[in-house]
Design an enzyme around this catalytic site. Structure first.
Site, short mmCIF file in Angstrom:
data_model
loop_
_atom_site.label_atom_id
_atom_site.label_comp_id
_atom_site.label_asym_id
_atom_site.label_seq_id
_atom_site.Cartn_x
_atom_site.Cartn_y
_atom_site.Cartn_z
N ASP A 182 28.88 54.23 20.21
CA ASP A 182 28.69 53.72 21.56
C ASP A 182 28.27 54.79 22.56
OD1 ASP A 182 29.24 51.07 21.04
OD2 ASP A 182 31.38 51.26 21.44
N TYR A 238 26.97 40.52 22.49
CA TYR A 238 27.30 40.44 23.90
C TYR A 238 26.48 39.34 24.58
CZ TYR A 238 29.97 44.85 24.17
OH TYR A 238 30.91 45.84 24.05
#
EC number: 3.2.1.18
Length: 469
Positions: free
Chosen positions: A151, A402
């Site tokens: 990330d 997402y």
């Protein structure tokens, strides 16, 4: 004619020819010099093919587009007055969702130069909509795509491209160095928020019209992070929500009011037992509503709504139609956190309409696959699981990821209400597939009060790629 006369005649003819030739040469030199001067002047103004430059002059945007035709650079210029995106209108009444864009980035990237990305989102000005995304400093099907499941790295940057286009080096604009980000337009310029740095001391860099205007330092020294979707602008002020603290326990949450790129006010939420991450925010009738992710202990979504003075209210969506992932099967909801399967989570969104709510969610209760939109006419305040509309977006057999909200203001659409829209990330690669990389494409939909259709719009790329074999 005697010999002397012949010599004089021949000499005269040669002299005339020489003079004419000299005059022609002088004319040619002058012509070349004038032509070169004109070309040099044009080249001094022009830029490479298909590059857009925005110049800000006295509250007027000058949009300049350069087009290369047969090695001749032509400049077209159009002045566009800036506006203030008021955000005072209500959300448009809608009955369903019409597909707006699909970039097919992974499919195209198997053979073309496409960025490895995650966390794409869409935001619109009064002129255009753009897709923003966090790159990994790498291209698909290239050795630097190895290990991009991570990330946070110093190679991640926020970039943007026209909505619906695959993100590539040829159509994308650098915005900020960031592993967490947000962006929005106030009618005059783009505000970008890019967070980068170490977990124990990251800094958010605010840019307005591409220039650094302010910074926000991590106040809890525990992974400062923001929305991964657009901020919301009302009457020239833009608002964003940030989190600092544990991802699996009580953290600290702040709302920031930003004007022309500078923080003018902030407030920390008094929210014990609440957990806010990756909020999806939108304006509605002059106020802001944010629907967020509870990564601590809720399988329903927390919300915060506030006015332009940052006076706020907090709660959880009460519906028994749960919006997070993982989550339990639909049942009886709660206006506080629903604990079963409440740990972990995924970025998502909802749109409030009175006591009703449009809920976007994965189809699977335990994996990031499938996507659907559900209308619960009593779901904002009621705890039952009854709903009246379900629209399929991605089949449960296909990967999703997402999702988040964005809006189109009346200044863009010409209608007298704020159009609600959403995007869905279609994650491919690691950790679920046999690749060395993790990336995604995206689709988006906008609310309409006319005919719509449910279907499946998956990513569609055939994996693995050459680099993975």
């Amino acid at each position: 004619m005697n010999p002397n006369q012949k010599i004089i005649t021949i000499g005269s003819i040669c002299m005339v020819i020489g003079i004419v030739s000299l005059m022609l040469q002088i004319g040619n030199i002058i012509s070349i010099w004038v032509s070169h001067s004109i070309q040099t002047g044009n080249q001094h103004q022009a830029e490479p093919c298909n590059q857009s430059i925005i110049t800000y002059e006295n509250n007027t945007w000058v949009n300049q587009t350069y087009v290369n035709i047969s090695n001749t650079n032509l400049l077209t210029e159009k002045a566009v007055a800036s506006v203030t995106l008021a955000g005072n209108s209500s959300l448009c009444p809608i009955s369903g969702w019409a597909v707006y864009s699909k970039d097919n980035g992974i499919r195209i990237g198997s053979k073309g130069d496409v960025f490895v990305i995650r966390e794409p989102f869409i935001s619109c000005s009064h002129l255009e909509c753009r897709t923003f995304f966090l790159t990994q400093g790498a291209l698909l099907n290239d050795k630097h795509s190895n290990g991009t499941v991570k990330d946070r790295s110093p190679y991640r940057t926020l970039m943007s491209c026209p909505v619906g286009e695959a993100p590539s080096p040829y159509n994308s604009r650098f915005e900020s160095v960031a592993w967490s980000a947000s962006a929005c337009h106030d009618g005059t310029s783009w505000l970008t928020i890019g967070i980068s740095g170490p977990d124990n001391g990251a800094v958010a860099v605010l840019k307005y019209n591409g220039i650094i205007t302010d910074t926000i330092k991590s106040w809890r020294n525990n992974i400062l992070r923001t929305q991964e979707s657009e901020c919301a602008c009302v009457n020239g002020s833009c608002f964003t929500v940030m989190t600092d603290g544990p991802s699996n326990g009580q953290a600290s949450y702040k709302i920031f009011k930003i004007e022309k790129g500078k923080v003018v006010k902030s407030v920390e939420l008094n929210a014990p037992n609440y957990h806010y991450e990756e909020c999806s925010c939108y304006p509605d009738a002059g106020e802001i509503t944010c629907v967020c992710r509870d990564n601590w202990h809720g399988s329903n979504r927390p919300w915060v709504s506030f006015n332009q003075n940052l006076e706020y209210q907090i709660g959880y969506i009460c519906s028994g139609v749960f919006g997070d992932n993982p989550r339990p099967n639909d049942g009886t909801g709660s206006c506080g956190p629903v604990s079963p399967n409440g740990a972990y989570g995924i970025k998502g969104f909802s749109f409030k309409y009175g006591n009703g709510v449009w809920i976007g969610r994965t189809k699977s209760t335990n994996s990031r696959s499938g996507f659907e939109m559900i209308w619960d006419p009593n779901g904002w305040t009621g705890t039952d699981s009854n709903f009246s509309v379900k629209q399929d977006i991605v089949a449960i057999t296909d990967w999703s990821g997402y999702s988040g909200s964005f809006v189109q203001h009346p200044e863009l659409t010409g209608v007298d209400c704020i159009r609600p829209c959403f995007w869905v990330e279609l994650i491919r690669g690691r950790p679920k597939e046999s690749t060395i990389w993790t990336s995604g494409s995206s689709i988006s939909f906008c609310g309409v009060n006319s005919d719509t259709v449910g279907w499946s719009w998956p990513d569609g790329a055939e994996l693995p790629f050459t680099i993975d074999k």
